[in-house]
Design an enzyme around this catalytic site. Structure first.
Site, PDB file in Angstrom:
ATOM      1  N   THR A  98      16.256  -9.858  -3.202  1.00  0.00           N
ATOM      2  CA  THR A  98      16.848  -8.759  -3.178  1.00  0.00           C
ATOM      3  C   THR A  98      18.161  -8.821  -2.482  1.00  0.00           C
ATOM      4  OG1 THR A  98      14.670  -7.718  -3.843  1.00  0.00           O
ATOM      5  CG2 THR A  98      16.651  -6.210  -2.900  1.00  0.00           C
TER       6      THR A  98
ATOM      7  N   SER B  55      27.219   4.919 -10.477  1.00  0.00           N
ATOM      8  CA  SER B  55      26.171   4.510 -11.758  1.00  0.00           C
ATOM      9  C   SER B  55      25.241   5.688 -11.883  1.00  0.00           C
ATOM     10  CB  SER B  55      25.502   3.469 -11.665  1.00  0.00           C
ATOM     11  OG  SER B  55      26.287   2.416 -11.758  1.00  0.00           O
TER      12      SER B  55
ATOM     13  N   CYS C 225      26.699 -11.687   5.083  1.00  0.00           N
ATOM     14  CA  CYS C 225      27.695 -11.149   4.066  1.00  0.00           C
ATOM     15  C   CYS C 225      27.472  -9.720   3.954  1.00  0.00           C
ATOM     16  CB  CYS C 225      27.465 -11.855   2.709  1.00  0.00           C
ATOM     17  SG  CYS C 225      28.600 -11.147   1.461  1.00  0.00           S
TER      18      CYS C 225
ATOM     19  N   ASP D 202      12.180  -1.019 -18.385  1.00  0.00           N
ATOM     20  CA  ASP D 202      12.855   0.141 -17.867  1.00  0.00           C
ATOM     21  C   ASP D 202      11.896   1.172 -18.787  1.00  0.00           C
ATOM     22  OD1 ASP D 202      14.514  -0.904 -16.164  1.00  0.00           O
ATOM     23  OD2 ASP D 202      16.362  -0.620 -17.522  1.00  0.00           O
TER      24      ASP D 202
ATOM     25  N   ARG E 134       4.140   3.268  -9.242  1.00  0.00           N
ATOM     26  CA  ARG E 134       5.256   2.072  -9.404  1.00  0.00           C
ATOM     27  C   ARG E 134       4.934   0.933  -8.750  1.00  0.00           C
ATOM     28  NH1 ARG E 134       9.756   4.726 -11.419  1.00  0.00           N
ATOM     29  NH2 ARG E 134      11.059   2.895 -11.144  1.00  0.00           N
TER      30      ARG E 134
ATOM     31  N   CYS F 274      29.324  -6.192  -0.537  1.00  0.00           N
ATOM     32  CA  CYS F 274      28.722  -5.215  -1.446  1.00  0.00           C
ATOM     33  C   CYS F 274      28.625  -3.948  -0.759  1.00  0.00           C
ATOM     34  CB  CYS F 274      27.450  -5.517  -2.046  1.00  0.00           C
ATOM     35  SG  CYS F 274      25.943  -5.895  -0.982  1.00  0.00           S
TER      36      CYS F 274
END
EC number: 1.17.99.6
Length: 373
Positions: A153, A217, A192, A135, A58, A195
């Site tokens: 990211t 998900s 922050c 993908d 990968r 998320c």
């Protein structure tokens, strides 16, 4: 060959093909190998066995296409015109479907456009070794996109762009020519934590690291088994994917809406009533989801996800009725239907002074429902 001029031309061609941003990077992802192995060793990939099976491939694009020198990373915006986030999330009778899956499956569209981009480059340079990916292969697309300057990211592990947020698909075109590379963006998340704190199942275990086993998900799309009870209430009415970490991200205030017809909400999902969706036969599911990414999870997993959402909905006799009608199709599905029925029974209004448990049992028996509920 003037590769700087060619790179400029490639970005112009990509824009003509519907991509909103393009970046170019080299293929060195060695700095991500230890991080990837740590993530795999922790078991954060859950039952996505292919993640571990391909190992460090990968992080090594040249093993996918020998001779690769550069990766052309592309972005295509997908946020539909009628996203209706609040309308679907706040209505407990509605199904919430991740916004990327409301239209047609993106894989084929992006792959076809990347192939056309490769063909245009080949016409310009003569012989070209290239291969498009969406993908469709073991490749670290987000680190590549970050390296190519498409964004940074975020703490939710998605790529963020200061002009577009994160509502976009990524694709890659591997090529064997030495194009000039682009500069990465600096990380703009700062302090922050929106998320991380908003994740319904606490799946973001540290900055940029997601434990897929806790992610809605993953649970509703990739995982086809019995979903642990600890996650069922948190899933709410999310029957395919989850967008919560993106919804709260300040950078997504600037996200543009997609102009791609394929990514707009399909007609059949414009009134995503849970009961109606739960009543679809397998044939109806396959027909209604033709060309959709949702189709790949299959009818039983579709019903499993909706059963959980029905359990989380406010009590209604029609919900109880449809849950009962679906029992006996599949053992795994029955587990979730039984749980959903229990959640519904627990909401039956108690009247008079009769003991709560006894009153509930009376009402259950009157409805002809199982006593052990």
């Amino acid at each position: 060959m003037d590769y700087s001029q060619l790179a400029t031309q490639i970005k112009a061609w990509a824009a003509e093909l519907g991509f909103q941003k393009v970046g170019i990077c080299d293929i060195d992802l060695s700095e991500h190998e230890a991080e990837l192995q740590k993530w795999l060793d922790a078991g954060y990939h859950g039952e996505m066995d292919w993640m571990a099976r391909h190992g460090m491939m990968r992080a090594r694009p040249a093993e996918l296409l020998p001779g690769t020198l550069r990766v052309i990373s592309v972005r295509m915006d997908y946020l539909p015109q009628d996203a209706l986030f609040a309308a679907d999330l706040s209505n407990r009778r509605h199904a919430y479907i991740s916004r990327y899956a409301l239209g047609r499956d993106y894989h084929k569209l992006l792959r076809n456009q990347l192939k056309k981009l490769g063909q245009k480059i080949e016409q310009q340079v003569g012989q070209l070794g290239y291969r498009p990916f969406v993908d469709s292969a073991p490749i670290l697309e987000r680190p590549l996109a970050e390296k190519a300057g498409l964004g940074w990211t975020g703490k939710h592990s998605l790529i963020l762009d200061k002009e577009a947020g994160s509502w976009f698909f990524l694709g890659e075109l591997l090529v064997d020519i030495p194009l000039p590379i682009d500069e990465p963006q600096s990380n703009q998340c700062g302090k922050c934590q929106a998320c991380i704190t908003s994740c319904p199942t606490n799946a973001i275990v540290e900055d940029g690291v997601v434990d897929a086993r806790r992610c809605i998900s993953y649970l509703t799309i990739e995982y086809d088994g019995v979903i642990a009870e600890e996650f069922r209430r948190a899933i709410g009415n999310r029957i395919y994917g989850c967008d919560d970490c993106q919804l709260v991200c300040p950078w997504n205030r600037f996200a543009p809406l997609s102009e791609q017809d394929d990514f707009q909400r399909r007609e059949i999902l414009k009134n995503p009533d849970l009961v109606s969706l739960f009543l679809w036969s397998e044939e109806q599911f396959l027909n209604n989801m033709q060309g959709s990414a949702i189709r790949r999870i299959g009818h039983i997993q579709w019903l499993r996800n909706i059963a959980i959402a029905l359990g989380n909905a406010d009590y209604s006799s029609d919900i109880v009725d449809v849950l009962q009608r679906r029992k006996g199709i599949n053992d795994m599905l029955d587990i979730h239907i039984q749980w959903a029925l229990e959640q519904q029974f627990n909401q039956i209004p108690i009247q008079g002074t009769i003991d709560t448990k006894q009153q509930r049992l009376i009402r259950i028996v009157q409805k002809g429902l199982p006593r052990d509920a």
